[in-house]
Design a protein around this motif. Structure first.
Motif, PDB file in Angstrom:
ATOM      1  N   GLN A  43       1.326  -1.725   8.155  1.00 46.41           N
ATOM      2  CA  GLN A  43       0.135  -1.634   9.005  1.00 46.41           C
ATOM      3  C   GLN A  43      -0.379  -0.200   9.084  1.00 46.41           C
ATOM      4  N   LEU A  44       0.546   0.751   9.137  1.00 46.53           N
ATOM      5  CA  LEU A  44       0.151   2.160   9.170  1.00 46.53           C
ATOM      6  C   LEU A  44      -0.620   2.533   7.910  1.00 46.53           C
ATOM      7  N   TRP A  45      -0.120   2.106   6.753  1.00 46.08           N
ATOM      8  CA  TRP A  45      -0.809   2.412   5.500  1.00 46.08           C
ATOM      9  C   TRP A  45      -2.146   1.674   5.411  1.00 46.08           C
ATOM     10  N   GLN A  46      -2.198   0.487   5.987  1.00 41.30           N
ATOM     11  CA  GLN A  46      -3.436  -0.283   5.961  1.00 41.30           C
ATOM     12  C   GLN A  46      -4.507   0.409   6.799  1.00 41.30           C
ATOM     13  N   ASP A  47      -4.127   0.925   7.972  1.00 43.41           N
ATOM     14  CA  ASP A  47      -5.105   1.503   8.891  1.00 43.41           C
ATOM     15  C   ASP A  47      -5.446   2.957   8.591  1.00 43.41           C
ATOM     16  N   PHE A  48      -4.459   3.710   8.055  1.00 45.46           N
ATOM     17  CA  PHE A  48      -4.674   5.146   7.865  1.00 45.46           C
ATOM     18  C   PHE A  48      -4.486   5.576   6.405  1.00 45.46           C
ATOM     19  N   GLY A  49      -4.534   4.633   5.502  1.00 40.52           N
ATOM     20  CA  GLY A  49      -4.217   4.910   4.104  1.00 40.52           C
ATOM     21  C   GLY A  49      -5.099   5.924   3.427  1.00 40.52           C
ATOM     22  N   GLU A  50      -6.319   6.119   3.934  1.00 40.51           N
ATOM     23  CA  GLU A  50      -7.232   7.051   3.277  1.00 40.51           C
ATOM     24  C   GLU A  50      -6.759   8.491   3.370  1.00 40.51           C
ATOM     25  N   LEU A 102       0.821  -1.212   0.000  1.00 39.17           N
ATOM     26  CA  LEU A 102       0.000   0.000   0.000  1.00 39.17           C
ATOM     27  C   LEU A 102       0.856   1.264   0.000  1.00 39.17           C
ATOM     28  N   ASN A 103       1.913   1.257   0.816  1.00 37.37           N
ATOM     29  CA  ASN A 103       2.734   2.474   0.874  1.00 37.37           C
ATOM     30  C   ASN A 103       3.413   2.758  -0.454  1.00 37.37           C
ATOM     31  N   GLU A 104       3.748   1.707  -1.224  1.00 37.87           N
ATOM     32  CA  GLU A 104       4.346   1.915  -2.543  1.00 37.87           C
ATOM     33  C   GLU A 104       3.318   2.415  -3.552  1.00 37.87           C
ATOM     34  N   ARG A 105       2.032   2.149  -3.302  1.00 40.61           N
ATOM     35  CA  ARG A 105       0.980   2.536  -4.246  1.00 40.61           C
ATOM     36  C   ARG A 105       0.266   3.819  -3.850  1.00 40.61           C
ATOM     37  N   SER A 106       0.706   4.426  -2.727  1.00 42.47           N
ATOM     38  CA  SER A 106       0.026   5.624  -2.236  1.00 42.47           C
ATOM     39  C   SER A 106       0.184   6.781  -3.218  1.00 42.47           C
ATOM     40  N   VAL A 107      -0.915   7.514  -3.443  1.00 35.52           N
ATOM     41  CA  VAL A 107      -0.891   8.613  -4.401  1.00 35.52           C
ATOM     42  C   VAL A 107      -1.815   9.725  -3.922  1.00 35.52           C
ATOM     43  N   ARG A 108      -1.355  10.969  -4.076  1.00 33.91           N
ATOM     44  CA  ARG A 108      -2.205  12.115  -3.788  1.00 33.91           C
ATOM     45  C   ARG A 108      -2.687  12.685  -5.115  1.00 33.91           C
ATOM     46  N   ILE A 109      -3.989  12.789  -5.249  1.00 28.30           N
ATOM     47  CA  ILE A 109      -4.581  13.349  -6.460  1.00 28.30           C
ATOM     48  C   ILE A 109      -4.943  14.808  -6.188  1.00 28.30           C
ATOM     49  N   THR A 110      -4.448  15.688  -7.026  1.00 26.87           N
ATOM     50  CA  THR A 110      -4.837  17.100  -6.944  1.00 26.87           C
ATOM     51  C   THR A 110      -5.814  17.384  -8.079  1.00 26.87           C
ATOM     52  N   GLY A 111      -7.016  17.708  -7.688  1.00 28.38           N
ATOM     53  CA  GLY A 111      -8.028  18.059  -8.687  1.00 28.38           C
ATOM     54  C   GLY A 111      -8.077  19.559  -8.877  1.00 28.38           C
ATOM     55  N   VAL A 112      -7.998  20.029 -10.121  1.00 29.63           N
ATOM     56  CA  VAL A 112      -8.063  21.469 -10.413  1.00 29.63           C
ATOM     57  C   VAL A 112      -9.153  21.711 -11.449  1.00 29.63           C
ATOM     58  N   ASP A 113      -9.744  22.905 -11.371  1.00 30.30           N
ATOM     59  CA  ASP A 113     -10.865  23.185 -12.266  1.00 30.30           C
ATOM     60  C   ASP A 113     -10.430  23.630 -13.655  1.00 30.30           C
ATOM     61  N   ASP A 114      -9.128  23.952 -13.823  1.00 26.83           N
ATOM     62  CA  ASP A 114      -8.644  24.335 -15.156  1.00 26.83           C
ATOM     63  C   ASP A 114      -7.145  24.029 -15.250  1.00 26.83           C
ATOM     64  N   GLN A 115      -6.833  22.935 -15.926  1.00 30.14           N
ATOM     65  CA  GLN A 115      -5.422  22.536 -16.051  1.00 30.14           C
ATOM     66  C   GLN A 115      -4.625  23.504 -16.916  1.00 30.14           C
ATOM     67  N   LYS A 116      -5.311  24.302 -17.712  1.00 28.92           N
ATOM     68  CA  LYS A 116      -4.634  25.251 -18.596  1.00 28.92           C
ATOM     69  C   LYS A 116      -4.532  26.646 -17.992  1.00 28.92           C
ATOM     70  N   SER A 127      -0.283  13.299   7.509  1.00 27.63           N
ATOM     71  CA  SER A 127      -1.641  13.035   7.039  1.00 27.63           C
ATOM     72  C   SER A 127      -2.149  14.204   6.217  1.00 27.63           C
ATOM     73  N   GLU A 128      -3.100  13.918   5.314  1.00 31.59           N
ATOM     74  CA  GLU A 128      -3.781  14.972   4.580  1.00 31.59           C
ATOM     75  C   GLU A 128      -4.907  15.584   5.418  1.00 31.59           C
ATOM     76  N   ALA A 129      -5.302  14.879   6.472  1.00 33.36           N
ATOM     77  CA  ALA A 129      -6.355  15.359   7.379  1.00 33.36           C
ATOM     78  C   ALA A 129      -5.771  15.454   8.781  1.00 33.36           C
ATOM     79  N   PRO A 130      -6.295  16.336   9.622  1.00 30.71           N
ATOM     80  CA  PRO A 130      -5.768  16.451  11.000  1.00 30.71           C
ATOM     81  C   PRO A 130      -5.911  15.136  11.762  1.00 30.71           C
ATOM     82  N   TRP A 131      -4.905  14.835  12.570  1.00 28.11           N
ATOM     83  CA  TRP A 131      -4.955  13.638  13.415  1.00 28.11           C
ATOM     84  C   TRP A 131      -5.929  13.880  14.568  1.00 28.11           C
ATOM     85  N   THR A 132      -6.654  12.833  14.947  1.00 25.95           N
ATOM     86  CA  THR A 132      -7.621  12.928  16.046  1.00 25.95           C
ATOM     87  C   THR A 132      -7.111  12.144  17.248  1.00 25.95           C
TER      88      THR A 132
END
Length: 820
Positions: free
Chosen positions: A661-668, A104-118, A509-514
């Motif tokens: 295990q970290l990527w399995q539990d918190f991969g989202e 999972l850690n090797e396959r982790s990817v962050r997608i940035t969505g933008v409204d205009d690539q140009k 994390s991309e989100a705050p830790w709780t």
């Protein structure tokens, strides 16, 4: 006038081999000077280019102190007439769906969505395909690892699939690992259309940030919305081109200048030796010229024109070669840094500078001989039968002065190294004489009588031979010092990172830790402690000169993890207890330009605020380009209460299973898992790779010095034509003459290398004790570099001597005896 130039050209080329080697020295010196100036400007342009690409045409952006904020938060601002263009973006963490057994850690990817690539607020350098606002955009390294081309399909776990519409060059926005090993600790990054990402995630109103452009400077709008966004979870910052947190390359520019200066110094010394010897040999010629009506100025002018001719030819040949070398050097340098960067060679300005310098420095090094030529006395020159050797008293005085200057290296100031180099130059006649006496028995045993004569000949032109060996020594000494710094720097970085990293592992994390996340982490048997870390980023601030900069502000507390080493005697934690106080890392402090006790202006999520700088500290975080604030103050005053990072203390037997295990539990929402060891490897890999470039440059520097050796031996041989002819008449064979000259070259090379090794060791020791290094460099001898220096110095010196020995063996016996 033309006649004067023709006479100077005839005089310059009268001794063709001397002319060739002097010209070669100028060419090589000019080539290295040009290459280093080009490398300096091109490197600066490369990082400026990627900084500008990061900024694009955006003036400001609205970021989130939390994970995201609703689009409605910024809608009133977008309707402001001062806003001319906007770019909406949303970041989401997920995984590639790949065939095979990638974790999972090797396959982790962050997608940035933008409204205009140009959008003009987004600069994406496309290699293949086009930005069509429909497909996925992949950086080239990611496309290569996934074996994807334009038109291929990429699938994401739990989301969907999309076709690849474009493949891009390296850019900070899509900075990704270039191999699977790097993917174990950091996520890949790709770009997708915002609508598509929202469709996959179901988050129709969420934004991570918005970039926008304003009409004019936008200051009024910035101040207005800086106040209005307080308490909303969003905050506004200027978009600043400041990449110093991720690129600590200031020392690289110093390296370029050192190598350029060293090349000029060695080349200039060779020129000095040649022209000074030429002036001494031509004293009678100058005396006759003056007796026929030439003035002092006209004689000096004649010699000056000779040097200008050499400098012109050297410049016209050396500069183009320098452009080629600069291009090759840049390619090797960026490979060392392991960046998938492109560069455009910036050669125009450096070429002009190098051309002007290459015209000037040979003349500057020749000023004393040129002046000396005009001062030749007619009567004394016609009476002199030979060259007067310096007295033993002058050598004693020179030696004492040299010792005093060498001792100056222990003065903790950069200028002391210049004094040390001057000391080496002054001491070298004594060193050369000493080595000659020590090696005399060996030369007698190995080379028999030619070896004895070679040692004796060493003293006939002791100053010239000593100068030749000294320039080799200086080159070796400086390269050894650079090599020692590079070799021991990883240890300094390792020590600094280990002591200030704050734990064994950092997870982002991309989100705050709780608190639930913390409790879950503590259930892991490999994890013994969990410490949340708040890092407010990006935060803009102003230097004393009013320039905007950007860095991170980290939270600290006295009982928490150690994130910095205190530099001063004042207790930093106690000082940070006060309101509106901050401590700066060393690089940030230097860039800021103020003094402890002064205030720094910062744009915080709670608006523009002044903070008193109470200390400057050493830290490994962002290479010292960061700031620290008490945890409570960061939340209450600054307006940053979220923690996106966790510092974990793990057991010694923690392995890949914990990472999985970290990527399995918190991969989202997990985006990065990095250990202290990986941070050390990442920080030191580029420095370690510089060793190969150092060795290459050292060989070039020694080769340049060997040109001086060849030139000196040619001059010595020319002056001893009568002596060599007499020896041949008395029974010396051509082989014995060659052996004699080779022995002289070997002595000069041995002396230069020995002096360089001794001087280098002294410089290394003094530098390791310097407070300027602050324990960053330890005293360690770069043995591999020393061995290369010894081998290259001896081999290249013998090679240079071989050229002279061939000339000596071809001397016509009858003609040389007639000259005597």
């Amino acid at each position: 006038m033309l006649n004067t130039w023709l006479i100077s050209w005839r005089n310059t080329t009268s001794n063709k081999k001397r002319f060739f080697f002097t010209l070669l020295a100028i060419i090589v010196g000019t080539m290295m000077l040009t290459a280093m100036l080009i490398a300096n400007e091109t490197t600066e342009d490369v990082f400026d280019y990627y900084e500008d690409m990061y900024v694009a045409d955006a003036d400001y952006w609205v970021l989130s102190e939390g994970e995201t904020y609703p689009e409605s938060t910024i809608a009133p601002m977008e309707n402001d007439p001062a806003v001319t263009e906007t770019l909406h973006a949303l970041d989401k963490q997920t995984f590639f769906e790949l065939e095979g057994d990638r974790t999972l850690n090797e396959r982790s990817v962050r997608i940035t969505g933008v409204d205009d690539q140009k959008s003009s607020l987004l600069k994406i350098p496309v290699i293949e395909g086009e930005l069509d606002n429909e497909g996925i955009v992949l950086p080239e390294p990611v496309a290569a690892l996934l074996d994807k081309e334009v038109g291929d399909t990429v699938r994401f776990t739990g989301m969907g699939e999309a076709k690849v519409s474009a493949i891009t060059e390296y850019t900070q926005l899509l900075s990704s690992p270039s191999d699977w090993e790097g993917a174990e600790s950091s996520s890949f990054r790709v770009m997708a259309p915002l609508d598509l990402l929202r469709e996959w995630t179901g988050e129709e109103d969420a934004l991570s940030y918005v970039r926008f452009q304003t009409d004019g400077d936008g200051e009024a709008l910035f101040r207005k919305w800086q106040e209005k966004f307080q308490g909303t979870g969003a905050y506004i910052e200027p978009v600043v081109a400041d990449d110093l947190q991720s690129n600590d390359i200031g020392g690289l520019y110093t390296f370029f200048y050192i190598i350029a200066a060293l090349a000029i110094f060695i080349s200039g010394f060779i020129v000095f030796n040649m022209i000074y010897t030429s002036v001494i040999e031509r004293k009678k010629e100058f005396a006759i010229m003056k007796s026929l009506g030439y003035t002092k100025g006209s004689v000096s002018k004649l010699v000056l024109i000779e040097m200008v001719l050499l400098a012109l030819i050297g410049s016209f040949v050396g500069v183009p070669l320098g452009i080629w070398m600069g291009d090759a050097f840049m390619g090797a340098l960026l490979q060392v840094f392991q960046f998938d960067m492109v560069y455009t060679l910036n050669w125009k300005g450096p070429v002009l500078t190098a051309f002007l310098l290459s015209l000037c420095y040979p003349v500057l090094f020749s000023l004393f001989p040129i002046y000396h030529a005009g001062k030749v006395s007619i009567l004394l020159a016609l009476k002199e039968a030979g060259v007067k050797q310096p007295s033993s008293t002058s050598y004693v005085g020179r030696g004492l002065a040299g010792l005093v200057l060498i001792c100056c290296v222990f003065i903790d100031h950069p200028i002391s190294y210049a004094a040390g180099i001057a000391g080496v130059l002054l001491l070298f006649p004594l060193l050369l004489a000493g080595i000659g006496k020590l090696t005399a028995p060996l030369f007698r045993s190995f080379f028999h009588y030619p070896g004895v004569v070679a040692v004796r000949n060493l003293y006939q032109q002791i100053n010239r031979n000593a100068n030749t060996a000294a320039i080799l020594a200086v080159g070796v000494a400086i390269i050894l010092l650079l090599s020692a710094v590079i070799e021991t720097a990883p240890e300094g970085y390792e020590k600094e990172i280990t002591s200030t990293y704050g734990g064994d592992m950092r997870i982002t994390s991309e989100a705050p830790w709780t608190q639930d996340d913390v409790d879950k982490l503590l259930t892991y048997k490999e994890i013994t402690d969990v410490e949340p870390l708040s890092e407010a980023a990006p935060i803009t601030w102003e230097t004393v000169g009013g320039e905007r900069r950007q860095f991170s502000v980290l939270s600290v507390r006295e009982e928490g993890p150690v994130l910095f080493e205190e530099k001063g005697t004042e207790d930093t934690y106690a000082s940070l207890e006060k309101e509106s106080t901050i401590a700066l890392g060393e690089r940030a402090f230097d860039e800021w330009g103020g003094e402890i006790g002064d205030s720094i202006l910062m744009n915080t999520p709670n608006g523009e605020q002044q903070y008193e700088v109470v200390d400057v500290v050493k830290t490994s975080h962002h290479a010292g380009y960061t700031a620290f604030m008490k945890e409570e103050n960061l939340a209450d005053e600054f307006g940053w209460s979220q923690s996106y990072d966790m510092l974990l203390t793990v057991t010694n037997n923690a392995d890949q299973a914990l990472r999985n295990q970290l990527w399995q539990d918190f991969g989202e929402h997990l985006s990065k898992v990095q250990t202290a060891e990986e941070e050390i490897q990442s920080t030191t890999s580029a420095i370690t790779g510089m060793n190969e470039l150092i060795l290459l440059l050292m060989v070039i520097i020694i080769a340049l010095s060997s040109v001086g050796t060849a030139n000196t031996l040619l001059m010595n041989t020319y002056e001893r034509r009568f002596e060599i002819g007499t020896m041949r008449a008395l029974g010396f064979t051509k082989k014995q003459v060659k052996t004699m000259i080779l022995s002289e070259g070997l002595l000069i090379g041995l002396s230069g290398v020995a002096g360089g090794l001794l001087s280098g060791v002294l410089f290394i020791y003094a530098t390791s004790k310097s407070e300027l290094m602050e324990g960053f460099m330890t005293f360690r001898l770069p043995v591999p570099t020393m061995m290369v220096a010894l081998a290259a110095g001896i081999v290249l010196s013998i090679g240079a001597a071989w050229i002279s020995s061939r000339s000596a063996s071809k001397i016509d016996v009858q003609a040389s005896l007639k000259e005597g």
